[in-house]
Design an enzyme around this catalytic site. Structure first.
Site, short mmCIF file in Angstrom:
data_model
loop_
_atom_site.label_atom_id
_atom_site.label_comp_id
_atom_site.label_asym_id
_atom_site.label_seq_id
_atom_site.Cartn_x
_atom_site.Cartn_y
_atom_site.Cartn_z
N GLU A 247 -45.93 -46.53 -59.41
CA GLU A 247 -46.28 -45.73 -57.94
C GLU A 247 -46.71 -44.24 -58.07
O GLU A 247 -46.11 -43.49 -59.14
CB GLU A 247 -45.36 -45.56 -57.20
CG GLU A 247 -44.59 -46.59 -55.84
CD GLU A 247 -45.42 -48.03 -55.70
OE1 GLU A 247 -46.79 -47.56 -56.09
OE2 GLU A 247 -44.82 -48.30 -54.84
N SER B 110 -54.28 -48.95 -53.65
CA SER B 110 -53.62 -50.12 -53.77
C SER B 110 -54.52 -51.25 -53.58
O SER B 110 -55.69 -51.85 -54.64
CB SER B 110 -52.97 -50.08 -52.75
OG SER B 110 -51.78 -51.45 -52.37
N ALA B 111 -54.98 -52.49 -52.20
CA ALA B 111 -55.76 -52.96 -52.32
C ALA B 111 -57.74 -52.79 -52.51
O ALA B 111 -58.10 -53.44 -53.25
CB ALA B 111 -56.02 -53.43 -50.76
N GLY C 158 -53.52 -52.48 -47.64
CA GLY C 158 -53.18 -52.89 -47.00
C GLY C 158 -53.56 -54.76 -47.73
O GLY C 158 -53.48 -54.47 -48.43
N HIS D 299 -49.05 -51.12 -57.63
CA HIS D 299 -47.44 -50.73 -57.02
C HIS D 299 -46.27 -51.61 -58.33
O HIS D 299 -46.02 -52.09 -58.57
CB HIS D 299 -47.22 -51.67 -56.20
CG HIS D 299 -48.20 -51.22 -55.05
ND1 HIS D 299 -47.51 -50.18 -54.38
CD2 HIS D 299 -49.33 -51.56 -54.86
CE1 HIS D 299 -48.24 -49.75 -52.92
NE2 HIS D 299 -49.09 -50.68 -53.65
#
Lengths: 221, 221
Positions: free
Chosen positions: A176, A103-104, A70, A140
């Protein structure tokens, strides 16, 4: 907050939670199973990076995993608001509770969130993060496209701008599907692609899946 | 800091300073001439968004323009460090000194930098910006590419995440080559492309070059 030089931490840091054409956590299912082992019966999921926490928790519950994706600013701000930064650090670094982030959730596990790609939609009290590792990650990561007509900075240029700042850290750029496995003072790159390491004043270097990147945990930073 | 409801401000806010295939400020040369008029003999250039300020100032001097591009966080932090936020606000809002910004210089002219695309390489004391206008801008706006295999959030999704936050502003997304001309309480979109307006709880709306967007300066926010 500097990471201790000796720790029995156990981290699995994912560049992303969903890969093109796959479902949530599909691409890294085996690594998560290997990482948690057979004896883990309960996980804590931190859904702060999205606003619809019930929906997000439900998705994560179905995949039996503790994840964080997120918006990085929202996640870090809520961790500070809820006074969870030190308790999580203590659990992970002192009591060896495994931590999985994507990610986050990967950004907040590192030294600072200075190298997130997210929009600064809310302002945390500081960009200092959990510091479970003493360097930064750019998840990413996307290579520059020389055919692009878009004039925004490339990702590489953005990271290099970070390295023009006085207090900056090495940045491991995870493409990725890339995964960083951290166990104590050892860390290994997993996944199908190489990762790009940026260090101030040096040319970027590529590391391959399987490479031992433990020097990042202990080298003078 | 709320922008005053009445002001003789005069702003030219550019999405970007260089368009694909053109030189620095080429695409907006005529608008800058029109904006400054024949009587402006001196401009102040604020080069804080890049580290090589002499080089950057030299580039800008050659184009006879006051501009700001580079990293939004670095620019805003330096404006606060140098105690220039209030003086610039006063000059622009009270004394009608014209302001030209591009990219980072556009972001810092708005209410907050919550909708910059830049990497948070350094931490300003607040995300509140010059507030020469009471809404936010997203420069370098790029439409979603349904064929992309990259799993990072689209720009549209990022702006919508900002609108999930409690204290958020309308966001005018300017595509490459778009320009916002502000004069007092009137503002007009210039350039070759439409702009996309995001408002909390509403579907995004497209506005065409030449459209009067003055309602953004006075509407209840």
């Amino acid at each position: 907050m500097a990471a201790p030089t000796k720790s029995s931490r156990k981290l699995l840091l994912l560049s992303n939670s969903t890969s093109h054409g796959g479902g949530y956590l599909d691409y890294c299912e085996q690594q998560i199973k290997d990482f948690l082992g057979r004896n883990v019966k309960k996980v804590v999921f931190v859904p702060y990076a999205l606003t619809d926490r019930d929906w997000y928790t439900d998705i994560a519950r179905k995949r039996f995993a503790e994840l964080g994706g997120g918006n990085t600013f929202r996640l870090l701000k809520t961790l500070y608001d809820e006074k969870l930064v030190e308790p999580i650090r203590t659990q992970v670094l002192k009591h060896s509770i495994p931590y999985i982030g994507s990610s986050a959730g990967t950004n907040v596990a590192t030294a600072t969130i200075n190298t997130t790609n997210d929009m600064p939609i809310t302002c945390p009290p500081t960009f200092e993060a959990l510091a479970l590792i003493p360097f930064n990650i750019n998840p990413h990561y996307i290579d520059s496209d020389p055919s692009s007509k878009h004039m925004g900075e490339t990702r590489e240029k953005r990271i290099m701008e970070y390295h023009e700042e006085a207090h900056c850290r090495p940045v491991l750029a995870l493409r990725e599907g890339s995964i960083l496995w951290v166990e104590g003072n050892k860390t290994t790159l997993l996944g199908g692609l190489s990762a790009r390491l940026f260090r101030k004043g040096e040319l970027p270097a590529e590391y391959s899946p399987g490479d031992d990147l433990s020097f990042l945990l202990t080298a003078g930073l």
